[in-house]
Design a protein around this motif. Structure first.
Motif, PDB file in Angstrom:
ATOM      1  N   VAL A 109      52.069  88.270  43.712  1.00 43.88           N
ATOM      2  CA  VAL A 109      52.653  86.919  43.690  1.00 43.88           C
ATOM      3  C   VAL A 109      53.517  86.093  42.658  1.00 43.88           C
ATOM      4  CG1 VAL A 109      50.034  85.944  45.661  1.00 43.88           C
ATOM      5  CG2 VAL A 109      50.558  85.234  43.633  1.00 43.88           C
ATOM      6  N   GLU A 134      57.244  86.016  40.576  1.00 36.65           N
ATOM      7  CA  GLU A 134      58.437  85.718  41.603  1.00 36.65           C
ATOM      8  C   GLU A 134      58.697  86.610  42.019  1.00 36.65           C
ATOM      9  OE1 GLU A 134      60.798  83.938  38.150  1.00 36.65           O
ATOM     10  OE2 GLU A 134      58.545  82.296  38.031  1.00 36.65           O
ATOM     11  N   GLN A 191      57.386  87.622  45.060  1.00 29.90           N
ATOM     12  CA  GLN A 191      58.007  85.993  46.413  1.00 29.90           C
ATOM     13  C   GLN A 191      58.939  86.541  46.815  1.00 29.90           C
ATOM     14  OE1 GLN A 191      56.671  82.416  45.181  1.00 29.90           O
ATOM     15  NE2 GLN A 191      55.363  82.832  44.257  1.00 29.90           N
ATOM     16  N   SER A 209      56.169  88.499  49.801  1.00 29.66           N
ATOM     17  CA  SER A 209      54.442  88.370  48.977  1.00 29.66           C
ATOM     18  C   SER A 209      54.072  87.645  50.004  1.00 29.66           C
ATOM     19  CB  SER A 209      54.291  88.310  48.312  1.00 29.66           C
ATOM     20  OG  SER A 209      54.941  87.382  47.354  1.00 29.66           O
ATOM     21  N   ARG A 210      54.461  86.602  49.732  1.00 24.43           N
ATOM     22  CA  ARG A 210      54.014  85.110  50.671  1.00 24.43           C
ATOM     23  C   ARG A 210      53.870  85.437  52.374  1.00 24.43           C
ATOM     24  NH1 ARG A 210      50.589  82.445  46.874  1.00 24.43           N
ATOM     25  NH2 ARG A 210      52.462  81.158  45.637  1.00 24.43           N
ATOM     26  N   GLN A 211      54.898  85.879  52.547  1.00 21.60           N
ATOM     27  CA  GLN A 211      54.421  86.633  53.925  1.00 21.60           C
ATOM     28  C   GLN A 211      53.428  87.624  54.138  1.00 21.60           C
ATOM     29  OE1 GLN A 211      56.196  85.176  56.772  1.00 21.60           O
ATOM     30  NE2 GLN A 211      55.063  87.119  58.107  1.00 21.60           N
ATOM     31  N   GLU A 248      50.625  87.369  52.655  1.00 19.50           N
ATOM     32  CA  GLU A 248      49.808  86.637  52.285  1.00 19.50           C
ATOM     33  C   GLU A 248      49.529  86.287  53.472  1.00 19.50           C
ATOM     34  OE1 GLU A 248      49.875  83.933  48.804  1.00 19.50           O
ATOM     35  OE2 GLU A 248      48.223  82.805  49.875  1.00 19.50           O
ATOM     36  N   ARG A 249      50.175  85.682  54.098  1.00 20.88           N
ATOM     37  CA  ARG A 249      50.261  84.889  55.558  1.00 20.88           C
ATOM     38  C   ARG A 249      49.188  86.038  56.252  1.00 20.88           C
ATOM     39  NH1 ARG A 249      54.049  81.734  53.976  1.00 20.88           N
ATOM     40  NH2 ARG A 249      55.142  83.141  54.794  1.00 20.88           N
ATOM     41  N   PRO A 271      44.996  87.478  44.897  1.00 21.80           N
ATOM     42  CA  PRO A 271      46.386  86.694  44.136  1.00 21.80           C
ATOM     43  C   PRO A 271      46.585  87.258  42.664  1.00 21.80           C
ATOM     44  CG  PRO A 271      45.168  84.809  43.563  1.00 21.80           C
ATOM     45  CD  PRO A 271      44.138  85.454  44.105  1.00 21.80           C
TER      46      PRO A 271
END
Ligand code: FES
Length: 147
Positions: free
Chosen positions: A76, A78, A81, A85-87, A89-90, A113
Motif C-alpha cells: 500500500v 505510494e 497506490q 492497490s487501494r482498490q 484492498e477494498r 499491508p
C-alpha cells in the motif's frame, strides 16, 4: 512451543543482531511470534522484556498472532497506490469480510499491508504465502489463495 522458541533463539545469543535473527526464526517455525517469546528471549539475551517487546513492535514483519492458513501481504506504498492497490484492498477486504491486518473468521486468510515489496516498477504488488505477484489484481491474488 517453548522448546521450539528456545531452539530458534538460542543459536543467536551473542551475535550482532542476534535477537532479530532469532525472532525471525521463531516466526518462521511458529508462523508468528508467540507471547512466551518475550520472556524466553529476555532470559536468553539477558535484556529486559520491554526491550524484546520494543524490537517486536518496531519491525512490522513480526506478527504476534497466528496468521490465517493463507497469508496475503498487499503493498500500500505510494507506487502501488498510484496504480490501484487501494482498490485491490477494498475488493479483498469485501471478499473476506475483514479489515487489513485481520484474519478471516474461518482462519482461511490473513491480509496485511506492507510498505514496498521491491516490485515498484511492476506495481501493484502483493505476496501470497511467500510468492510475489507483480501487476497484481484482486482476482490474481484470490486465485493464488485458491478461490
Ligand atoms: S511501492 Fe509497492 S512494491 Fe514498491
Amino acid at each position: 512451543m517453548e522448546k521450539i522458541i528456545e531452539e530458534a533463539l538460542s543459536g543467536h545469543v551473542g551475535e550482532t543482531g542476534g535477537l532479530i535473527t532469532g525472532l525471525r526464526h521463531v516466526q518462521e517455525r511458529c508462523g508468528f511470534v508467540p507471547r512466551d517469546t518475550v520472556r524466553i528471549a529476555a532470559d536468553l539475551f539477558n535484556i529486559s522484556q520491554a526491550e524484546v517487546r520494543g524490537v517486536i513492535s518496531f519491525y512490522a514483519d513480526f506478527r504476534d498472532e497466528k496468521p490465517g492458513e493463507n497469508h496475503i501481504r498487499l503493498c500500500v506504498a505510494e507506487a502501488c497506490q498510484s496504480v490501484g492497490s487501494r482498490q485491490i484492498e477494498r475488493e479483498l477486504t469485501d471478499k473476506y469480510s475483514i479489515a487489513m491486518g485481520e484474519t478471516s473468521a474461518s482462519g482461511e486468510v490473513t491480509i496485511e499491508p506492507v510498505f514496498c515489496l521491491g516490485l515498484c516498477s511492476c506495481a501493484p504488488a502483493a505476496e501470497v504465502n511467500g510468492k510475489l505477484i507483480s501487476r497484481a489484481s484482486a482476482k490474481r491474488i484470490t486465485n493464488e489463495v485458491g478461490g
